[in-house]
Scaffold this motif. Structure first.
Motif, PDB file in Angstrom:
ATOM      1  N   UNK A 191       0.807  -1.227   0.000  1.00 18.18           N
ATOM      2  CA  UNK A 191       0.000   0.000   0.000  1.00 18.18           C
ATOM      3  C   UNK A 191       0.833   1.268   0.000  1.00 18.18           C
ATOM      4  N   UNK A 192       0.309   2.277  -0.680  1.00 19.78           N
ATOM      5  CA  UNK A 192       0.991   3.563  -0.717  1.00 19.78           C
ATOM      6  C   UNK A 192       0.979   4.181   0.678  1.00 19.78           C
ATOM      7  N   UNK A 193       2.093   4.819   1.100  1.00 13.57           N
ATOM      8  CA  UNK A 193       2.186   5.313   2.469  1.00 13.57           C
ATOM      9  C   UNK A 193       1.211   6.440   2.809  1.00 13.57           C
ATOM     10  N   UNK A 194       0.701   7.141   1.801  1.00 13.12           N
ATOM     11  CA  UNK A 194      -0.269   8.208   2.078  1.00 13.12           C
ATOM     12  C   UNK A 194      -1.692   7.703   1.912  1.00 13.12           C
ATOM     13  N   UNK A 195      -1.989   7.110   0.768  1.00  6.34           N
ATOM     14  CA  UNK A 195      -3.369   6.671   0.512  1.00  6.34           C
ATOM     15  C   UNK A 195      -3.732   5.382   1.232  1.00  6.34           C
ATOM     16  N   UNK A 196      -2.726   4.569   1.531  1.00  5.62           N
ATOM     17  CA  UNK A 196      -2.993   3.266   2.129  1.00  5.62           C
ATOM     18  C   UNK A 196      -3.568   2.265   1.158  1.00  5.62           C
ATOM     19  N   UNK A 197      -3.548   2.596  -0.140  1.00  6.00           N
ATOM     20  CA  UNK A 197      -4.149   1.731  -1.161  1.00  6.00           C
ATOM     21  C   UNK A 197      -3.072   1.060  -2.008  1.00  6.00           C
ATOM     22  N   UNK A 198      -3.443  -0.071  -2.575  1.00  7.69           N
ATOM     23  CA  UNK A 198      -2.606  -0.767  -3.547  1.00  7.69           C
ATOM     24  C   UNK A 198      -3.511  -1.393  -4.588  1.00  7.69           C
TER      25      UNK A 198
ATOM     26  N   UNK B  55      -3.547   7.040  -9.759  1.00  9.64           N
ATOM     27  CA  UNK B  55      -2.347   6.200  -9.856  1.00  9.64           C
ATOM     28  C   UNK B  55      -1.983   5.658  -8.473  1.00  9.64           C
ATOM     29  N   UNK B  56      -1.945   6.555  -7.503  1.00 14.14           N
ATOM     30  CA  UNK B  56      -1.572   6.159  -6.149  1.00 14.14           C
ATOM     31  C   UNK B  56      -2.746   5.912  -5.227  1.00 14.14           C
ATOM     32  N   UNK B  57      -3.970   6.012  -5.749  1.00 13.71           N
ATOM     33  CA  UNK B  57      -5.152   5.813  -4.919  1.00 13.71           C
ATOM     34  C   UNK B  57      -6.050   7.036  -4.902  1.00 13.71           C
ATOM     35  N   UNK B  58      -6.990   7.067  -3.929  1.00  6.78           N
ATOM     36  CA  UNK B  58      -7.951   8.167  -3.763  1.00  6.78           C
ATOM     37  C   UNK B  58      -8.907   8.273  -4.943  1.00  6.78           C
ATOM     38  N   UNK B  59      -9.255   7.137  -5.536  1.00  7.07           N
ATOM     39  CA  UNK B  59     -10.179   7.128  -6.663  1.00  7.07           C
ATOM     40  C   UNK B  59      -9.483   7.450  -7.965  1.00  7.07           C
TER      41      UNK B  59
END
Length: 355
Positions: A57-64, A121-125
């Motif tokens: 997971x990305x350290x800011x978004x927490x998504x992968x 790309x990194x998350x957040x929709x």
């Protein structure tokens, strides 16, 4: 709602996911159009690059992965979260698609902050979905007279504007651009709007003709027929261009720019490279050329939006295709990867309403 979800290289799926809601400080947007970016193509072919792989997971978004992609988006305000009172339902907006830690959001160079990534790309929709919820900080209103399809090009135009700022170029300078794809063409539009003489090198006849017809370049060269660096020197009295812009991620194009710019000139690399290039650095050394990187934008959106609103830049000529979400791969990615000589910018309507 329906969304394009990235799982891995060459594995993007159109799926049904839950609709987002506007949380505190957020804006819910009905996405009208989302452009397919060269970065999206790199992710599809060579990724994940910016996209965090599954299980990491990305350290800011927490998504992968899997996650929703698309970052060149325009739309209208559908709902306002608590604390947002300076926008209206139905208002036209674009998104500056950053994933940045809140403590760095107002830094002078926030695009260079630790762990920076991009929405889609990194998350957040992402913009390749029917709706997206975005923090108010990253939502920019646009004038009602601006068409939403044109507004979808504000994000890549901001990339071009930031590259112009990074170059230090000024009115009266001469520029040579390597590549007349979306970023190269939009860079030409910004440079011409800022009063530069602009030359471009491009293999595709369609892309050369597009920038010529749009009036954003003074000449467009086919590098198979013309030694571009020699031609640029001829046109500048043997001096060379003041600035060069690399917009292809192709080794020979960067080499051409190193030859084409004048001693003490500047080259700005706009490309995201999928490989390590072979570069004739002796040219850079002997000519004292500045080779500068550029990523995204920082405080560029207001000036970029004004270029569109006041008619300084017309992006309509660069929209060469409009498709629905179901055609994303076959008519979007495949065209831009395997038949890119036939297209510049392809826009996607996630709902299909604009088609």
């Amino acid at each position: 709602m329906r969304a394009a979800r990235y799982y891995d290289a060459k594995d993007i799926r159109i799926e049904d996911i839950d609709n987002p809601t506007a949380g505190p400080g957020q804006v819910l947007i009905d996405v009208a159009w989302c452009g397919i970016c060269g970065t999206d193509l790199h992710e599809y072919l060579d990724g994940p690059i910016f996209i965090p792989p599954a299980g990491h997971p990305h350290p800011i978004s927490g998504e992968s992965a899997p996650l929703t992609i698309g970052h060149e988006m325009s739309g209208t305000v559908a709902a306002l979260g608590e604390g947002v009172d300076d926008l209206e339902i139905g208002q036209k907006v674009v998104v500056e698609p950053y994933v940045i830690r809140e403590e760095h959001e107002n830094d002078e160079d926030y695009q260079l902050s630790p762990d920076m990534n991009f929405i889609g790309l990194g998350g957040h929709g992402g913009g390749l979905a029917e709706q997206i919820a975005v923090r108010r900080r990253w939502v920019h209103p646009v004038a009602d007279h601006v068409n939403l399809d044109e507004a979808a090009l504000i994000e890549p135009l901001a990339v071009a504007h930031h590259a112009f700022v990074r170059s230090g170029a000024k009115a009266g300078d001469v520029a040579i651009i390597g590549g007349a794809g979306p970023i190269g063409a939009l860079t030409a539009a910004v440079l011409k709007g800022e009063g530069l003489t602009v030359y471009v090198s491009e293999l595709s006849e369609l892309r050369r003709q597009r920038v010529l017809d749009a009036g954003v370049v003074d000449e467009a060269f086919d590098p198979r027929e013309v030694d571009v660096a020699t031609k640029v020197k001829e046109l500048t009295g043997g001096r060379g261009a003041d600035v060069g812009f690399e917009a292809t991620s192709v080794d020979v194009v960067l080499a051409m720019l190193l030859e084409a710019v004048r001693p003490g000139g500047v080259i700005v690399n706009e490309s995201i490279w999928g490989h390590e290039p072979t570069v004739p650095l002796h040219q850079l050394v002997l000519k004292e050329i500045d080779l500068r990187g550029t990523i995204g934008y920082a405080w560029d959106h207001p000036a970029t939006i004004k270029l569109i609103e006041d008619g300084t830049v017309d992006v309509k000529p660069f929209i060469t295709g409009k498709i629905g979400l179901d055609d994303l791969i076959d008519e979007g990615f495949d065209t831009l990867i395997n038949h890119n000589e036939t297209a510049v910018k392809i826009l996607v309507s996630p709902t299909g309403k604009g088609l």
